[in-house]
Design an enzyme around this catalytic site. Sequence first.
Site, PDB file in Angstrom:
ATOM      1  N   ASN A  12      48.083  59.886  52.952  1.00  0.00           N
ATOM      2  CA  ASN A  12      49.020  60.220  52.375  1.00  0.00           C
ATOM      3  C   ASN A  12      48.856  61.147  51.162  1.00  0.00           C
ATOM      4  OD1 ASN A  12      51.730  60.405  51.119  1.00  0.00           O
ATOM      5  ND2 ASN A  12      51.612  58.109  50.458  1.00  0.00           N
ATOM      6  N   TRP A  13      49.271  62.566  51.429  1.00  0.00           N
ATOM      7  CA  TRP A  13      48.801  63.538  50.285  1.00  0.00           C
ATOM      8  C   TRP A  13      50.218  63.287  48.902  1.00  0.00           C
ATOM      9  CZ3 TRP A  13      47.593  68.499  53.346  1.00  0.00           C
ATOM     10  CH2 TRP A  13      46.797  68.421  54.238  1.00  0.00           C
ATOM     11  N   LYS A  14      50.919  62.560  49.244  1.00  0.00           N
ATOM     12  CA  LYS A  14      52.044  62.538  48.385  1.00  0.00           C
ATOM     13  C   LYS A  14      52.546  64.139  48.012  1.00  0.00           C
ATOM     14  CE  LYS A  14      50.346  58.253  46.920  1.00  0.00           C
ATOM     15  NZ  LYS A  14      50.125  57.111  46.010  1.00  0.00           N
ATOM     16  N   HIS A 104      57.929  53.454  51.065  1.00  0.00           N
ATOM     17  CA  HIS A 104      56.718  53.660  50.059  1.00  0.00           C
ATOM     18  C   HIS A 104      56.918  53.231  48.618  1.00  0.00           C
ATOM     19  CE1 HIS A 104      53.335  55.232  47.644  1.00  0.00           C
ATOM     20  NE2 HIS A 104      52.752  55.087  48.498  1.00  0.00           N
ATOM     21  N   GLU A 106      56.399  54.182  45.884  1.00  0.00           N
ATOM     22  CA  GLU A 106      56.893  55.488  44.910  1.00  0.00           C
ATOM     23  C   GLU A 106      58.448  55.801  45.309  1.00  0.00           C
ATOM     24  OE1 GLU A 106      53.630  57.885  45.621  1.00  0.00           O
ATOM     25  OE2 GLU A 106      52.391  56.320  44.740  1.00  0.00           O
ATOM     26  N   GLU A 174      50.551  47.710  50.756  1.00  0.00           N
ATOM     27  CA  GLU A 174      50.120  48.229  49.491  1.00  0.00           C
ATOM     28  C   GLU A 174      50.596  47.563  48.288  1.00  0.00           C
ATOM     29  OE1 GLU A 174      49.278  52.819  50.434  1.00  0.00           O
ATOM     30  OE2 GLU A 174      51.405  52.647  50.015  1.00  0.00           O
ATOM     31  N   GLY A 180      46.658  53.802  43.240  1.00  0.00           N
ATOM     32  CA  GLY A 180      46.350  54.943  42.125  1.00  0.00           C
ATOM     33  C   GLY A 180      45.616  54.199  40.847  1.00  0.00           C
ATOM     34  N   SER A 220      43.809  52.168  46.489  1.00  0.00           N
ATOM     35  CA  SER A 220      42.494  52.622  45.699  1.00  0.00           C
ATOM     36  C   SER A 220      41.498  52.388  46.982  1.00  0.00           C
ATOM     37  CB  SER A 220      42.280  51.770  44.476  1.00  0.00           C
ATOM     38  OG  SER A 220      43.004  51.955  43.535  1.00  0.00           O
TER      39      SER A 220
HETATM   40  P1  13P Z   1      45.974  55.547  46.315  1.00  0.00           P
HETATM   41  O1  13P Z   1      44.817  55.338  47.690  1.00  0.00           O
HETATM   42  O2  13P Z   1      45.615  56.674  45.557  1.00  0.00           O
HETATM   43  O3  13P Z   1      45.578  54.093  45.533  1.00  0.00           O
HETATM   44  O4  13P Z   1      47.313  55.568  46.910  1.00  0.00           O
HETATM   45  C1  13P Z   1      47.610  54.730  48.073  1.00  0.00           C
HETATM   46  C2  13P Z   1      48.904  55.007  48.280  1.00  0.00           C
HETATM   47  O5  13P Z   1      49.756  54.844  47.733  1.00  0.00           O
HETATM   48  C3  13P Z   1      49.017  55.553  49.892  1.00  0.00           C
HETATM   49  O6  13P Z   1      50.172  55.458  50.084  1.00  0.00           O
END
Ligand code: 13P
Length: 262
Positions: A12-14, A104, A106, A174, A180, A220
């Site tokens: 997931n590149w966000k 997600h 976020e 997650e 993160g 992470s």
């Molecule tokens: P990280 O791998 O940066 O912790 O992010 C996880 C994430 O939100 C994937 O959707």
Amino acid sequence: MVTARRPLIAGNWKMNLDHLQSIAFVQKLAWNLKDAKHDAATVEAAIFPPFTDLRSVQTLIDADKLELELGAQDLSDNDSGAFTGDISGAFLSKLAVKYVIVGHSERRTIHLESDEVVASKVAAAHRNGLVPVVCVGETADDLEKHGPSAVPVAQLKAALAAVPSSAEIVVAYEPVWAIGSGQAATPDQAQQVCAALRATLVDLLGADAAASTRVLYGGSVKASNIASFMREPDVDGALVGGASLDITEFASIIRYQNHVGV
Ligand code: 13P
């Protein structure tokens, strides 16, 4: 019946990498995997770029016959109409997008997406032939108040309320506190919640569907910890954020089966 689940490593590149950067990235990632003789039949790899990159990446995957699947990071729960700024699942489908992330944390936090909206988006994905990657996970506060599985299980039940039990889905556990933060869950913690989610799938979809549905861990994940998650019986892959933006690191995560000691 025991169903073999093909592991899925999803990046997931966000909101990172524009369409030009995405082309260079995907070319190098594909070369890296080819050099290492990665076999996509053993581990499926998928990338989830921003919307504006999808057409470029899809063209590249098509032209060079790359063994990478394409996913989107969100979709509208409507298929067309006066919804300024939203993206229809029908459009994603036309771009040969296979997966779409739904719910997600976020989006739940920043865009205030409720369980009802998430359920409606899961239904929109299914209606348009996309496989939703349904994200669930507890905050640090939830963990303290309700323990590890209660919130993810409740979110999963709500998310699947409007799809038939035959719908193909992927579930991603997650924990919000692990995203993160550099502080991943332990493999044992991930296994515990992924097993609870699979038990919920048995109730919601039946034993066969639950046995064939992939449940991913995210938060992470790195090349140095992926193998320990993948040893757990109910963890079928990973949804990777930050580490999916580093070609060598992401390729190494995809190739976790080659890591020493696995
Ligand atoms: P990280 O791998 O940066 O912790 O992010 C996880 C994430 O939100 C994937 O959707």
